[in-house]
Design a protein around this motif. Structure first.
Motif, PDB file in Angstrom:
ATOM      1  N   ILE A   1      11.666  -5.805  -3.753  1.00 48.27           N
ATOM      2  CA  ILE A   1      11.365  -7.124  -4.317  1.00 48.27           C
ATOM      3  C   ILE A   1       9.856  -7.232  -4.544  1.00 48.27           C
ATOM      4  CG2 ILE A   1      13.331  -8.253  -3.178  1.00 48.27           C
ATOM      5  CD1 ILE A   1      11.256  -9.472  -1.187  1.00 48.27           C
ATOM      6  N   HIS A   2       9.462  -8.181  -5.372  1.00 46.66           N
ATOM      7  CA  HIS A   2       8.033  -8.470  -5.529  1.00 46.66           C
ATOM      8  C   HIS A   2       7.833  -9.942  -5.173  1.00 46.66           C
ATOM      9  CE1 HIS A   2       4.129  -7.633  -7.979  1.00 46.66           C
ATOM     10  NE2 HIS A   2       3.910  -8.461  -6.984  1.00 46.66           N
TER      11      HIS A   2
ATOM     12  N   SER B   1       1.741  -9.846  -1.758  1.00 48.71           N
ATOM     13  CA  SER B   1       2.307 -10.209  -3.059  1.00 48.71           C
ATOM     14  C   SER B   1       1.652  -9.413  -4.195  1.00 48.71           C
ATOM     15  CB  SER B   1       2.142 -11.718  -3.284  1.00 48.71           C
ATOM     16  OG  SER B   1       0.781 -12.091  -3.216  1.00 48.71           O
ATOM     17  N   SER B   2       0.870  -8.390  -3.854  1.00 47.37           N
ATOM     18  CA  SER B   2       0.103  -7.639  -4.865  1.00 47.37           C
ATOM     19  C   SER B   2       0.926  -6.568  -5.571  1.00 47.37           C
ATOM     20  CB  SER B   2      -1.120  -6.983  -4.208  1.00 47.37           C
ATOM     21  OG  SER B   2      -0.715  -5.971  -3.303  1.00 47.37           O
TER      22      SER B   2
ATOM     23  N   ASP C   1       0.844  -1.213   0.000  1.00 45.23           N
ATOM     24  CA  ASP C   1       0.000   0.000   0.000  1.00 45.23           C
ATOM     25  C   ASP C   1       0.874   1.256   0.000  1.00 45.23           C
ATOM     26  OD1 ASP C   1       0.362  -0.853   2.972  1.00 45.23           O
ATOM     27  OD2 ASP C   1      -0.228   1.250   3.098  1.00 45.23           O
ATOM     28  N   ALA C   2       2.041   1.158   0.653  1.00 47.62           N
ATOM     29  CA  ALA C   2       2.935   2.315   0.758  1.00 47.62           C
ATOM     30  C   ALA C   2       3.804   2.479  -0.493  1.00 47.62           C
ATOM     31  CB  ALA C   2       3.809   2.182   2.003  1.00 47.62           C
TER      32      ALA C   2
ATOM     33  N   SER D   1       3.327 -17.458  -2.426  1.00 46.84           N
ATOM     34  CA  SER D   1       3.875 -18.521  -1.583  1.00 46.84           C
ATOM     35  C   SER D   1       5.067 -18.039  -0.757  1.00 46.84           C
ATOM     36  CB  SER D   1       4.164 -19.775  -2.410  1.00 46.84           C
ATOM     37  OG  SER D   1       5.523 -19.977  -2.607  1.00 46.84           O
ATOM     38  N   GLN D   2       5.864 -17.110  -1.290  1.00 42.57           N
ATOM     39  CA  GLN D   2       6.946 -16.514  -0.484  1.00 42.57           C
ATOM     40  C   GLN D   2       6.372 -15.688   0.674  1.00 42.57           C
ATOM     41  OE1 GLN D   2       8.899 -14.474  -3.732  1.00 42.57           O
ATOM     42  NE2 GLN D   2      10.544 -15.994  -3.858  1.00 42.57           N
ATOM     43  N   ALA D   3       5.291 -14.945   0.396  1.00 35.11           N
ATOM     44  CA  ALA D   3       4.634 -14.177   1.460  1.00 35.11           C
ATOM     45  C   ALA D   3       4.040 -15.134   2.498  1.00 35.11           C
ATOM     46  CB  ALA D   3       3.554 -13.278   0.867  1.00 35.11           C
TER      47      ALA D   3
END
Ligand code: IDP
Length: 149
Positions: free
Chosen positions: A49-50, A77-78, A22-23, A54-56
């Motif tokens: 990073i994005h 992850s958005s 969001d930031a 699954s990483q989140a």
């Protein structure tokens, strides 16, 4: 006797921080980093990073049973995030103080969440809650060679 280098640095601590989607979407990375630096926290590692969902999910594993887990992993992850390591005297507590309460409605005036967070979920920043979690979270995203004190 004067303190040795090791003793003088005893309270120097590192914590793990994320500037959330969001930031980064609203271009707030610089303003949030200014809050950390004004509080005496030094950014000793930082990258954008994005995460995949699954990483989140692995990062937020402790919340796997909470009702908001899926929504949280979707959100994290958005869009890109900025992961960082902050260093300073009592960095873990200091960072949590600068972040403010999880729900921006409860966050003290002047805190990052009071000023920038959009909701209890989309609340602009993550910060480790204890030395053990800080160590695990730092190691999840950074290798030793990337930490430049
Ligand atoms: P913290 O980030 O202030 O340490 P935690 O309770 O550990 O707060 O929750 C982790 C993250 O999960 C929060 O920062 C927020 O993004 C999300 N979260 C917590 N509670 C809720 C909720 O009730 N609805 C949606 N998301 C939530």
């Amino acid at each position: 006797a004067p303190l040795s280098q090791g003793e003088a640095n005893m309270a120097l601590e590192r914590t793990f921080s994320i500037i959330k989607p969001d930031a980064t979407r609203r271009n707030l990375t610089g303003k949030i980093n200014a809050k950390f630096e004004e509080a005496g926290l030094r950014i000793v590692a930082q990258k954008r990073i994005h995460m995949t969902k699954s990483q989140a999910g692995k990062f937020y594993d402790v919340h796997a049973e909470r009702p908001f887990y899926d929504e949280l992993c979707e959100f994290m992850s958005s869009a890109p995030v900025v992961v960082q390591v902050l260093e300073g005297e009592g960095a873990i507590a200091k960072n949590r103080e600068v972040m403010g309460a999880t729900n921006p409605a409860d966050a003290a005036p002047g805190t990052i969440r009071a000023e920038f967070a959009e909701s209890v979920g989309e609340n602009s920043v993550h910060g480790s809650d204890a030395p053990e979690t800080a160590a695990v979270e730092i190691a999840y995203f950074f290798s030793g060679i990337e930490l430049v004190g």
